[in-house]
Design a protein around this motif. Structure first.
Motif, short mmCIF file in Angstrom:
data_model
loop_
_atom_site.label_atom_id
_atom_site.label_comp_id
_atom_site.label_asym_id
_atom_site.label_seq_id
_atom_site.Cartn_x
_atom_site.Cartn_y
_atom_site.Cartn_z
N ASP A 139 47.69 28.97 -21.20
CA ASP A 139 48.89 28.96 -19.98
C ASP A 139 48.01 28.92 -18.72
N ILE A 140 48.60 27.84 -17.99
CA ILE A 140 47.85 27.75 -16.59
C ILE A 140 49.10 27.66 -15.46
N ALA A 141 49.00 28.88 -15.11
CA ALA A 141 50.01 29.24 -14.10
C ALA A 141 49.53 29.32 -12.71
N TYR A 142 48.10 29.12 -12.49
CA TYR A 142 47.57 29.34 -11.16
C TYR A 142 46.42 28.12 -10.73
N GLN A 143 46.76 26.82 -11.36
CA GLN A 143 45.90 25.87 -11.06
C GLN A 143 45.84 25.85 -9.65
N GLY A 144 44.37 25.81 -8.97
CA GLY A 144 44.20 25.74 -7.55
C GLY A 144 43.92 27.12 -6.89
N PHE A 145 44.39 28.14 -7.57
CA PHE A 145 44.32 29.43 -6.99
C PHE A 145 43.10 30.44 -7.62
N ALA A 146 42.40 29.98 -8.47
CA ALA A 146 41.29 30.68 -9.22
C ALA A 146 40.14 30.20 -8.25
N THR A 147 39.95 29.12 -7.94
CA THR A 147 38.47 28.47 -7.19
C THR A 147 39.06 27.56 -5.83
N GLY A 148 40.34 27.42 -5.82
CA GLY A 148 40.80 26.46 -4.82
C GLY A 148 40.28 25.08 -4.79
N ASN A 149 40.13 24.82 -6.08
CA ASN A 149 40.08 23.39 -6.63
C ASN A 149 40.67 23.13 -7.92
N THR A 150 41.78 22.28 -7.98
CA THR A 150 42.58 22.03 -9.16
C THR A 150 41.78 21.43 -10.16
N ASP A 151 40.69 20.59 -9.99
CA ASP A 151 40.02 20.23 -11.03
C ASP A 151 39.01 21.01 -11.74
N LYS A 152 38.57 22.16 -11.09
CA LYS A 152 37.72 23.16 -11.50
C LYS A 152 38.59 24.17 -12.32
N ASP A 153 39.53 24.45 -11.98
CA ASP A 153 40.43 25.27 -12.56
C ASP A 153 40.95 24.88 -13.91
N ALA A 154 40.81 23.46 -14.00
CA ALA A 154 41.42 22.89 -15.45
C ALA A 154 40.14 22.56 -16.10
N TRP A 155 38.85 23.10 -15.79
CA TRP A 155 37.60 22.65 -16.44
C TRP A 155 37.65 22.88 -18.02
N VAL A 156 38.33 24.22 -18.36
CA VAL A 156 38.26 24.76 -19.77
C VAL A 156 38.94 23.74 -20.57
N ILE A 157 40.23 23.36 -20.19
CA ILE A 157 41.11 22.72 -20.93
C ILE A 157 40.37 21.20 -20.92
N ARG A 158 39.75 20.68 -20.18
CA ARG A 158 39.23 19.22 -20.30
C ARG A 158 37.85 19.55 -21.29
N TYR A 159 37.31 20.53 -21.15
CA TYR A 159 36.13 20.80 -22.21
C TYR A 159 36.51 20.96 -23.39
N PHE A 160 37.81 21.74 -23.93
CA PHE A 160 38.28 21.79 -25.20
C PHE A 160 38.52 20.34 -25.75
N VAL A 161 39.07 19.73 -24.76
CA VAL A 161 39.67 18.25 -25.25
C VAL A 161 38.40 17.47 -25.57
N SER A 162 37.41 17.65 -24.59
CA SER A 162 36.22 16.65 -24.97
C SER A 162 35.51 16.86 -26.30
N ARG A 163 35.76 18.22 -26.70
CA ARG A 163 35.27 18.65 -28.12
C ARG A 163 36.15 18.18 -29.28
N GLY A 164 37.05 17.61 -29.02
CA GLY A 164 38.09 17.07 -30.13
C GLY A 164 38.97 18.35 -30.61
N ILE A 165 39.25 19.31 -29.69
CA ILE A 165 40.02 20.49 -30.27
C ILE A 165 41.40 20.24 -29.85
N GLU A 166 42.54 20.11 -30.71
CA GLU A 166 43.73 19.96 -30.34
C GLU A 166 44.19 21.04 -29.79
N LEU A 167 45.27 21.01 -28.73
CA LEU A 167 45.68 22.34 -28.01
C LEU A 167 47.11 22.00 -27.57
N LEU A 168 47.71 22.93 -27.05
CA LEU A 168 49.02 22.81 -26.49
C LEU A 168 48.78 23.52 -25.15
#
Length: 403
Positions: free
Chosen positions: A213-242
């Motif tokens: 659940d990502i409802a605050y992208q950009g509000f956590a660090t002020g940077n939309t890429d940093k706030d999406a880091w964990v999702i991109r990390y999971f994807v980089s490990r081949g973890i399927e997700l919604l």
């Protein structure tokens, strides 16, 4: 109809908002629903969004329905914001796909429906505490077992990471784990990168299904890429997700209900089947998502000047909220409010968690006319120079007067 049926509020938050509206005390303060507000306590309309909305309205020639899966252009924009620009190839080959939904709530509901009907999932886990609507969404979709994993350490006012890991390690295979990517609601405490890595280890080892659940992208660090880091990390490990996305907060489009549900898969073998099931779910519930807000987001995201203005505005909003965190902590400490308040400045996003009881919440409302959620969550974005001192003193007095 059973005459013994009791009519009660579906949402405590909206019930408290109604009480606030009826309160005629001039000192009242609304710290409930997650709106970003100005110094004058008005809900903030982003200037770039206002200008583009006018442009979009002039360009719309008719009001035909969008396709069942929504605007393809908007969906690609949303997925690129979430997964990064290099996701384009995966969008083309079907290993990443999305569907426009009615807000983040709609995205979670559509995803939950699919997990029950197509993947036979029965058990879901949410953090303790979590956003009040998570449980309702998944139970309404047909999940049979609602479980929690530890998150908030009441004694130390911090993330209970070891408890979290222990609970996830005990989760049965194919359990759906609801994770908040950034700006955790209600605690505002997010795992560190190292902690996310350990969570990913457990999810892979236990064959669990992460639903972000990502409802605050950009509000956590002020940077939309940093706030999406964990999702991109999971994807980089081949973890399927919604992942369910919301554009309510970061674009200020609260009532336009602009959302996206996306999937990251290791193979496109089931993409067509998933889309077919999702279409059935959407057709039987709301048929199609609205166009206006999605077209506004699409227009901003595809114009370099408008996009940069939006990102700068979002960064300025973050900076102001972060400043309010430090001011509130300082004022609470100066007021000798019992306990430690470092968790306020450790937190990220729109909210902070006071760690107070329901009796103390009630005292804040009835004596000081300060409205906070029953969990003790406050919307920092509703604080300003005129009310923050009063709020801090009210909290300190309440903690001294009520156990």
């Amino acid at each position: 109809m059973d005459s013994k049926t009791v009519c009660r509020p579906v949402s405590a938050m909206y019930h408290l908002s109604a009480l606030y509206a009826q309160d005629d005390n001039p000192s009242k303060v609304d710290l409930l629903i997650g709106y970003y507000k100005t110094e004058q306590s008005d809900i903030y309309a982003l200037p770039v969004v206002q200008r583009v909305e006018t442009l979009v309205t002039q360009q719309i020639k008719n009001h035909k329905y969008l396709p069942l899966l929504g605007s393809e252009h908007f969906v690609r924009d949303a997925c690129q914001l979430l997964y990064g620009q290099d996701v384009k190839e995966r969008l083309n080959n079907g290993t990443v796909f999305g569907v426009q939904t009615i807000g983040c709530t709609g995205g979670m509901r559509v995803g939950a429906d699919l997990l029950v009907s197509h993947m036979n999932c029965t058990t879901f886990y949410v953090s303790d505490p979590t956003w009040e609507n998570h449980r309702l969404i998944f139970l309404s979709s047909g999940f049979l077992k609602a479980k929690t994993y530890r998150y908030w350490n009441e004694a130390n006012k911090c993330l209970d990471f070891e408890g979290l890991c222990e609970d996830l390690s005990d989760a049965p295979s194919k359990s759906v784990i609801v994770l908040q990517a950034c700006g955790h609601n209600p605690t505002s405490l997010d795992p560190s990168k190292k902690q996310w890595e350990r969570i990913a280890d457990i999810i892979q080892q236990r064959h669990l299904i992460p639903f972000f659940d990502i409802a605050y992208q950009g509000f956590a660090t002020g940077n939309t890429d940093k706030d999406a880091w964990v999702i991109r990390y999971f994807v980089s490990r081949g973890i399927e997700l919604l992942c369910a996305q919301s554009f309510s907060k970061n674009f200020g489009l609260y009532n336009e209900r602009v959302g996206n549900l996306s999937f990251s898969l290791n193979s496109s073998d089931y993409t067509a089947a998933y889309k077919s099931q999702i279409e059935l779910s959407i057709r039987s519930s709301y048929s199609s998502a609205p166009n206006h807000g999605a077209l506004t987001v699409h227009t901003i995201m595809n114009d370099n000047g408008l996009r940069e203005e939006w990102l700068l505005t979002l960064k300025n909003m973050y900076d102001r909220v972060n400043g309010l965190r430090h001011t509130l902590r300082e004022l609470l400490e100066k007021s000798d409010a019992p306990g430690s308040w470092s968790h306020i400045t450790d937190g990220k996003g729109m909210f902070s968690y006071l760690g107070i009881t329901e009796n103390q919440v009630e005292h804040l409302r009835t004596k000081f006319h300060v409205y906070v959620s029953l969990t003790g969550r406050i919307n920092l974005c509703s604080l300003n120079d005129n009310n923050i001192g009063y709020v801090a003193k009210s909290i300190a007095s309440t903690l001294k007067e009520v156990q």
